[in-house]
Design an enzyme around this catalytic site. Structure first.
Site, short mmCIF file in Angstrom:
data_model
loop_
_atom_site.label_atom_id
_atom_site.label_comp_id
_atom_site.label_asym_id
_atom_site.label_seq_id
_atom_site.Cartn_x
_atom_site.Cartn_y
_atom_site.Cartn_z
N ASP A 323 0.84 -1.19 0.00
CA ASP A 323 0.00 0.00 0.00
C ASP A 323 0.88 1.24 0.00
O ASP A 323 2.04 1.16 0.35
CB ASP A 323 -0.76 0.07 1.33
CG ASP A 323 -2.03 -0.71 1.31
OD1 ASP A 323 -2.52 -0.98 0.22
OD2 ASP A 323 -2.53 -1.03 2.41
N ASP A 630 -5.44 -3.25 4.35
CA ASP A 630 -6.05 -2.76 5.57
C ASP A 630 -7.58 -2.83 5.56
O ASP A 630 -8.21 -2.95 6.59
CB ASP A 630 -5.59 -1.33 5.89
CG ASP A 630 -5.71 -0.41 4.69
OD1 ASP A 630 -6.63 -0.63 3.87
OD2 ASP A 630 -4.90 0.51 4.55
N ASP A 634 -9.68 -5.80 1.02
CA ASP A 634 -8.35 -6.39 0.85
C ASP A 634 -8.31 -7.84 1.33
O ASP A 634 -7.36 -8.56 1.06
CB ASP A 634 -7.31 -5.59 1.66
CG ASP A 634 -7.11 -4.20 1.10
OD1 ASP A 634 -7.35 -4.02 -0.10
OD2 ASP A 634 -6.70 -3.30 1.87
#
Ligand code: ADP
Ligand code: MG
Length: 890
Positions: A323, A630, A634
């Site tokens: 990310d 998160d 996901d």
């Protein structure tokens, strides 16, 4: 929307005022009375049970049989000795296993769930175990329901209740007729332990801890199966093969022995002794200890391992798909820039003192600048789900970091949340979801209603047909706006856009995305989010370690590229791709997507739901993928990647439950530390395997030479047991405490399919077997030739073998590096273990009962020194092979 609980719920909750929650005092009283909101912990297995479990192994049954046979042939001392050895072995194993499982339990305790509650009218976050009946709790997509509750307010709510019902489809929860007086039974409830997969809700806690639905069945759920790491499964299979081979060899030796006229009971005991020495029964425990030690080391470095095999797999990952926000950056967002559609630039002080900030624009009167900013910031504040509270003179934000940053900017612009919400009463909202990329709210204003939207610029530009030019709306110039956005994103700022709209005669039907058309675009703002200072070094480490890094973000490609270069990621312009291209490739077939992912390393504007496809495609390209995540969306990628890494702070409960690893500081650098530790753990496991298998092999070779060649049994069965279960049992675990050697990150990752018994390992095992087994045989034969009694020769041979094991343990400290280049006191435990085994063995030579049972005797210092000299042959042989290996690698 209904904000008050029905009277009956109020009764149920005692005195709770449903909108301001319990007071802190009430909550403390109830906590005192009803206890913590905790589920009964699954009973940890006691030390005694762990100890008894050590005896549940076929090998032990064989030994017990051997003890029985010894008793039968009236060798009571042997039988007693076997008993002592078994006790010692069980104790060593139990201590190790017990400490390993305690470490695992301690790690689980670190995953403390948090709940957002309203107490004293303030939104606060507390540990979920302090929740009490009557607490008013806010639920949000991604969260786990912390207690049984009655929902008093819902917004687009979906719950995954599979834990309780087995139903895998999320259940939608609605309040049938908002505001009307209805009885409790028609109120939707949410059960503790279930997951919110979408939307928001407010609930009144009706049961906590053991009284909850899940509390009543917790005992069964606690019994979750313990899955074994693949490494352990592979090694168990390997142990089986060894067991069969050893069985075959033993039978062969018994046959030869019988032909030579040796006594059957001695041959039987010899076979047992050999089986015990050659079967690496200490291996599974040594591996659990190795993994537990790494888990503990990783936990100290903010990496919590949720599934044991991840320790091993983390070390072999070849690509990290990370990310951007919070992982590469600090996730400390500050709005610094505002750009209005007419091109006016405004700057906001980045200072954290919210009350003393000014908004400026070149050549603009400060008051005008503030007014113009405030118009846009209204749309930053009204659809906002965060909150800003004053605590001891300082402002503190609760909620999503983007939201908090926007609230702070609005505060700096002079807007006050309470005044604004009085002026614009809320009718409905569309909560932010990552796949929407915006949040919107509908408010009453005069006769009609007003819409405010904040979100990604490209989405909002699509919703708008006019833009605010200062003096009023003009028709939209989309190209100009996109250029403004690209310019801001190119500076590495995270861009958020704002729009508003009006529905003159109030909305028809409930507020929904279909209302978001013909809006007026208000402008964009840019937020700074500094790259974490330790990230560039971590990325350099990855490159050195042969681990590629890919960025997968929902943000704009320009922002992504700017942050990526700041973070030190090496990439070319054609390695940047977007969710749209991924989608197109996906539609054209898997091979198209694989072509794309082979090269692309920056994936921007990716919807979270696309992450899984990207991860799977990277894996098809031969990568062993670690992916970070998160959000709720996901979860599939986290589950299906080789290693799923969830963010501890920013991450939702859903993401954490799907992950193998949780990084508590959300930091990319911690993942790299984890890789280093994972590689070190794998290295240590190899060291123990080498140690155990090599010494076992040597003993087999010793007997395979001695028995057919007509020599007496070189070691007595009890001596073999002593050697393997006691002296080796002390040493092997010390090896897994070996610290990382320091070069873990300067080597390429091992190939995912690489067997543990690779060429290096097989060659080392062969060398040790030949040198130790052959050397031992030579010594034995020579001593007998010199006229030594068999007992005396065995005495020397046994000492030599203990020393061989000492030296073997020492050389096994590194696979490539010379022992002499390692810090001598680098592993004090190992030194202690070596000294302890020598001391134990020499002591046994003097203690009468041990001396008689083991048939050993004290020797001269000279003989001792000679044996040490002979034992150093294994050091020389291994050092030569290490030297050769280092040359080959170079
Ligand atoms: P990242 O991969 O950097 O974490 P996200 O998926 O969180 O990016 O965000 C994607 C886009 O969604 C952002 O660029 C922004 O436009 C929008 N966005 C993020 N957070 C919010 C929010 N709280 N409210 C509205 N829009 C948001
Ligand atoms: Mg995000």
């Amino acid at each position: 929307m209904n904000t008050t609980a029905p009277p009956s719920a109020r009764n149920f909750a005692g005195t709770a005022a449903a909108s301001s929650g319990l007071t802190r005092i009430e909550a403390a009283e109830r906590l005192e009375r009803f206890g913590l909101n905790l589920l009964p912990a699954p009973a940890a297995s006691s030390f005694v049970l762990t100890f008894l479990r050590q005896f549940k192994s076929p090998l032990i049954y064989i030994l017990l049989l051997a003890a029985a046979v010894s008793l039968l042939v009236s060798e009571a001392a042997d039988a007693a000795f076997i008993g002592v050895v078994l006790l010692a072995n069980g104790l060593i194993g139990a201590v190790q296993e017990h400490s390993a499982s305690r470490a695992a339990a301690a790690l689980r305790a670190l995953e403390e769930p948090i709940a957002t509650v309203i107490r004293d009218g303030q939104i606060t976050q507390i540990e979920a175990r302090f929740l009490v009946q009557g607490d008013l709790v806010l639920l949000e997509a991604g969260g786990k329901v912390p207690a049984d509750m009655m929902l008093v307010e819902v917004n687009d709510l979906l719950c995954d209740e599979s834990l309780l019902t087995g139903e895998s489809m999320p259940v939608r929860k609605t309040i049938s007729s908002p505001g009307s007086a209805i009885d409790d039974h028609s109120r939707p409830t949410a059960s503790a332990g279930t997951l919110i997969t979408r939307g928001r809700a407010k609930g009144l806690v009706i049961a906590t801890g053991r009284s909850t639905g899940i509390g009543r069945i917790a005992a069964e759920i606690g019994k979750a199966s313990v899955s074994q790491p693949p490494l352990m499964i592979r090694l168990a299979r390997f142990s089986n093969i060894i067991a069969w081979t050893v069985g075959g060899v033993s039978l062969l030796l018994i046959a030869i022995g019988l032909m030579r006229g040796l006594a059957w009971n001695e041959l039987f005991l010899m076979a047992v002794g050999l089986a015990v020495s050659a079967i690496p029964e200490g291996l599974p425990i040594a591996i659990s200890v190795a993994l537990a030690i790494s888990m503990r080391r990783m936990a100290k470095k903010n990496v919590i391992v949720r599934r044991l095999p991840a320790v091993e797999s983390l070390g072999s990952c070849t690509l990290i798909a990370t990310d951007k926000t919070g992982t590469l950056t600090l996730n400390e967002l500050t709005v610094t820039d505002i750009r209005l559609p007419d091109g006016t630039d405004l700057a906001i002080d980045a200072s954290m003192d919210l009350d003393a900030c000014v908004i400026r624009g070149a050549g603009i009167d400060p008051d005008i600048a503030r007014q113009r900013a405030a118009k846009l910031l209204k749309a930053a504040l009204l659809p906002n789900e965060g909150s800003l509270q004053e605590e001891g003179g300082r402002w503190r934000g609760v909620g999503d970091t983007v939201d908090v940053a926007l609230l702070e900017a609005a505060h700096k612009g002079g807007l006050r949340a309470d005044e604004l919400s009085d002026a614009y009463p809320l009718i409905g909202r569309i909560a932010y979801e990552p796949d929407l990329k915006y949040a919107a709210s509908l408010h009453r204003s005069g006769q009609g209603a007003h819409i405010f939207v904040k979100g990604s610029a490209d989405v909002l530009i699509g919703m708008s047909d006019r833009m605010d030019a200062g003096h009023g709306p003009v028709s939209i110039d989309r190209d100009a706006l996109l250029r403004q956005m690209a310019e801001m994103a190119g500076r590495g700022l995270r861009v958020l856009a704002f729009a508003e709209g009006a529905i003159d005669d109030g909305p028809e039907g409930p507020f929904g995305p279909h209302h978001l058309t013909d809006l007026v675009f208000l402008g964009i703002c840019g937020m700074q989010d500094p790259v974490r200072p330790e990230v560039p070094q971590a990325i350099r480490d990855c490159h050195a370690a042969g681990v590629e890094v890919a960025m997968v973000t929902g943000d704009d490609p320009k922002t992504a590229a700017a942050i990526a270069s700041e973070a030190g990621l090496i990439f070319q312009d054609d390695q940047i791709t977007t969710g749209i291209e991924v989608q197109a490739a996906e539609n054209a077939g898997a091979s198209q997507l694989d072509d794309l992912t082979r090269r692309a390393r920056i994936y921007a504007r990716v919807a979270p739901s696309q992450k899984l496809a990207i991860v799977l495609s990277l894996a098809r390209n031969g990568h062993f993928v670690a992916v970070t995540g998160d959000g709720v969306n996901d979860a599939p990628a986290l589950k299906h990647a080789h290693v799923g890494v969830a963010m501890g702070r920013k991450g939702t409960d859903v993401a954490k439950e799907s992950a193998d690893i949780v990084v508590t500081d959300d930091n990319f650098a911690s993942i790299v530390t984890g890789i280093r530790e994972g590689r070190a753990a794998y290295g240590n496991i190899r060291k123990v395997i080498l140690m155990l298998v090599a010494t076992g092999g040597a003993e087999i070779l010793l007997f395979m030479l001695a028995i057919p060649l007509g020599l007496p049994m070189p070691l007595l069965p009890v001596q073999l047991l002593w050697l393997n279960l006691v002296t080796n049992g002390i040493q092997d675990v010390a090896l897994v405490a070996e610290r990382p050697e320091g070069d873990e990150l300067s080597r390429p990752p091992r190939r995912p399919g690489e067997p543990i018994f690779d060429r290096i390992m097989l060659r080392r095992i062969l060398i040790s077997t030949v040198v130790i087994g052959g050397g031992g045989f030579a010594l034995f034969a020579w001593l007998l030739r010199q006229g030594y009694e068999v007992d005396a020769a065995r005495n020397m041979l046994l000492l030599l073998f203990v020393m061989f094991e000492n030296v073997q343990t020492l050389t096994s400290r590194s696979e490539r590096r010379s022992v002499f280049s390692l810090a001598f006191f680098g592993n004090p435990l190992l030194l202690a273990a070596i000294v302890a085994t020598q001391a134990l063995h020499i002591a046994a030579m003097y203690v009468p009962w041990f001396r008689d049972t083991l048939e050993i005797a004290p020797i001269s210092l000279m003989e001792w020194a000679l044996m040490l000299l002979a034992a150093s042959s294994i050091l020389i042989a291994t050092e030569l092979d290490k030297w050769r290996l280092r040359r080959v690698i170079r």
